[in-house]
Design a protein around this motif. Structure first.
Motif, mmCIF file in Angstrom:
data_model
loop_
_atom_site.group_PDB
_atom_site.id
_atom_site.type_symbol
_atom_site.label_atom_id
_atom_site.label_comp_id
_atom_site.label_asym_id
_atom_site.label_seq_id
_atom_site.Cartn_x
_atom_site.Cartn_y
_atom_site.Cartn_z
ATOM 1 N N CYS A 53 0.804 -1.227 0.000
ATOM 2 C CA CYS A 53 0.000 0.000 0.000
ATOM 3 C C CYS A 53 0.833 1.273 0.000
ATOM 4 O O CYS A 53 0.275 2.365 -0.101
ATOM 5 N N GLY A 54 2.145 1.136 0.148
ATOM 6 C CA GLY A 54 2.981 2.323 0.232
ATOM 7 C C GLY A 54 3.391 2.911 -1.102
ATOM 8 O O GLY A 54 3.017 4.035 -1.443
ATOM 9 N N PRO A 55 4.162 2.183 -1.907
ATOM 10 C CA PRO A 55 4.660 2.752 -3.170
ATOM 11 C C PRO A 55 3.541 2.992 -4.188
ATOM 12 O O PRO A 55 2.462 2.408 -4.100
ATOM 13 N N GLN A 56 3.833 3.845 -5.150
ATOM 14 C CA GLN A 56 2.926 4.087 -6.260
ATOM 15 C C GLN A 56 3.247 3.067 -7.354
ATOM 16 O O GLN A 56 4.093 3.292 -8.223
ATOM 17 N N TRP A 57 2.582 1.925 -7.293
ATOM 18 C CA TRP A 57 2.883 0.852 -8.236
ATOM 19 C C TRP A 57 2.344 1.174 -9.624
ATOM 20 O O TRP A 57 1.254 1.726 -9.774
ATOM 21 N N GLN A 58 3.134 0.812 -10.630
ATOM 22 C CA GLN A 58 2.716 1.044 -12.022
ATOM 23 C C GLN A 58 1.573 0.096 -12.413
ATOM 24 O O GLN A 58 0.587 0.518 -12.980
ATOM 25 N N ALA A 65 -3.156 -8.221 -6.772
ATOM 26 C CA ALA A 65 -3.228 -9.686 -6.739
ATOM 27 C C ALA A 65 -2.063 -10.282 -5.948
ATOM 28 O O ALA A 65 -2.239 -11.218 -5.168
ATOM 29 N N VAL A 66 -0.869 -9.723 -6.139
ATOM 30 C CA VAL A 66 0.303 -10.187 -5.385
ATOM 31 C C VAL A 66 0.103 -9.940 -3.889
ATOM 32 O O VAL A 66 0.393 -10.804 -3.048
ATOM 33 N N GLY A 67 -0.411 -8.760 -3.566
ATOM 34 C CA GLY A 67 -0.635 -8.422 -2.162
ATOM 35 C C GLY A 67 -1.630 -9.349 -1.501
ATOM 36 O O GLY A 67 -1.396 -9.842 -0.387
ATOM 37 N N HIS A 107 -8.295 -0.397 -1.326
ATOM 38 C CA HIS A 107 -7.570 0.874 -1.408
ATOM 39 C C HIS A 107 -6.250 0.779 -2.155
ATOM 40 O O HIS A 107 -5.704 1.801 -2.555
ATOM 41 N N GLY A 108 -5.726 -0.410 -2.312
ATOM 42 C CA GLY A 108 -4.478 -0.567 -3.045
ATOM 43 C C GLY A 108 -3.372 0.282 -2.441
ATOM 44 O O GLY A 108 -3.071 0.187 -1.264
ATOM 45 N N PRO A 111 -4.008 4.289 0.994
ATOM 46 C CA PRO A 111 -3.912 4.792 2.368
ATOM 47 C C PRO A 111 -2.546 5.345 2.752
ATOM 48 O O PRO A 111 -2.445 6.434 3.316
ATOM 49 N N LEU A 112 -1.480 4.622 2.463
ATOM 50 C CA LEU A 112 -0.162 5.083 2.886
ATOM 51 C C LEU A 112 0.363 6.188 1.983
ATOM 52 O O LEU A 112 1.008 7.128 2.436
ATOM 53 N N ARG A 113 0.070 6.101 0.697
ATOM 54 C CA ARG A 113 0.556 7.110 -0.237
ATOM 55 C C ARG A 113 -0.069 8.474 0.044
ATOM 56 O O ARG A 113 0.545 9.513 -0.139
#
Length: 367
Positions: A53-58, A65-67, A107-108, A111-113
């Motif tokens: 949930c932290g990084p801005q994943w592309q 799905a990985v999470g 939320h993907g 929240p942290l971003r």
């Protein structure tokens, strides 16, 4: 009680921006008091959520799905460890897994971003609901945290709710049922009653203990100026099995509905498959074992029968207005639930089968 008093007093002395960190610290204290190994397992899951949930994943869909796969693997390993008696249950681990699923699925990387690290951590480690729920959605929790204000009338109601919870846990379950009545494991000399009454006692004990702890959690949260959802609504008064699951362990039932039942139903249009899958997931969430798999299938099959009855029987709607039928439906639902306790209160399926065979023996000619 000392922990609740100290945390509530300190909570209202701190500025609003520091309160989420206090809640996270309070949850950590509870985990450390329970088990350092459990605290380590929690830390691993929290770090995984932070990574997802932290990084801005592309590729957001892939990372989601990985999470979710990572959460499932960690929870599966935990359940396998419990099933093999390789570890004791870690405090609240089953419930934090559901919350972690909420954060990643809904939320993907949000929240942290978006600067919500404190509220996300407080959500996962919220002391009132850490041990046994109720399970709350993150956005609902965050809004409650922002709106939290001290109110004397609400605090008075919260103390009443705490008292109700302690009465259920200590007086009704602990003293009356378990100590004085021996969980209804009474030697009546009648095989049927000697089998049935302990199942009834098991259900009452489960309800009073679990709903009592949820009352304490709801009262504790209210002292912090926050509302959490109800988890029980007089489930043993339900008129059918579908209503029972809208009244029993409500927040986990809703989680199963939203994340298992509805996705399967929308893809397959098969109510039977969606119901069976939901109840199997709910059963294995409790314990990874054949008896809880059988329990899930038992309740899933019951939900399918109730659905088919209401959908295909032309007189079903008319019967629901009949007081005599409503009474019979309530009694039938209650007995179905009590019978299902034979699967979870016994050590294995063989013992459960012997229990059920005794209960059904009067219905079998020549037995």
């Amino acid at each position: 009680m000392l922990f609740i008093s100290a945390l509530v007093a300190l909570y209202w002395r701190l500025p609003g921006q520091w309160r989420p960190w206090l809640l996270a610290a309070g949850g950590t204290v509870l985990l450390a008091h329970d088990s350092w190994i459990g605290l380590g397992a929690w830390a691993a899951l929290l770090l995984w959520v932070a990574l997802m949930c932290g990084p801005q994943w592309q590729r957001k869909t892939l990372m989601r799905a990985v999470g979710l796969g990572g959460v499932l693997l960690m929870f599966g390993a935990y359940q396998l460890g419990k099933a093999s008696h390789g570890l004791i249950a870690w405090l609240g681990y089953a419930f934090v897994s559901l919350k972690a699923w909420h954060l990643i699925a809904e939320h993907g990387s949000g929240p942290l971003r978006d600067g919500r690290a404190a509220s996300s951590l407080a959500y996962l480690l919220f002391p009132p609901t850490l041990a046994v729920g109720p399970v709350q959605r993150y956005e609902s929790f965050r809004l409650e945290l922002l709106r939290a204000r001290w109110d004397g009338a609400i605090a008075s109601q919260a103390l009443q709710r705490l008292l109700y919870g302690y009465v259920k846990v200590v007086l009704l379950a602990g003293y009356l049922l378990n100590h004085k009545l021996d969980t209804l494991a009474l030697a009546t000399g009648h095989p049927w009653l000697d089998t049935y009454l302990p199942l009834l006692g098991y259900g009452l004990n489960l309800y009073w203990q679990f709903s009592g702890y949820c009352d304490i959690a709801i009262g504790f949260a209210a002292l912090l100026g926050m509302r959490v959802p109800e988890n029980f609504n007089f489930p043993f008064s339900a008129g059918n099995l579908q209503e029972f699951w809208r009244r029993w362990h409500i927040t986990v039932s809703e989680w199963c509905r939203d994340f298992v039942f509805r996705p399967i139903l929308s893809r397959t249009r098969q109510y039977m498959l969606a119901s069976l899958a939901s109840m199997v997931v709910l059963g294995l969430w409790h314990e990874l074992s054949p008896r809880y798999l059988a329990w899930g299938l038992f309740h899933g099959a019951g939900l399918v029968v109730v659905h088919l009855w209401g959908k295909h029987m032309p007189w079903a709607a008319a019967l629901r207005t009949n007081a005599l039928w409503r009474g019979f439906s309530w009694l039938l639902t209650l007995q179905f639930v009590i019978l299902s306790f034979a699967l979870t209160s016994t050590p294995n399926l063989a013992a459960a089968w012997r229990c059920l065979a005794t209960l059904f023996a009067p219905l079998i000619p020549g037995s």
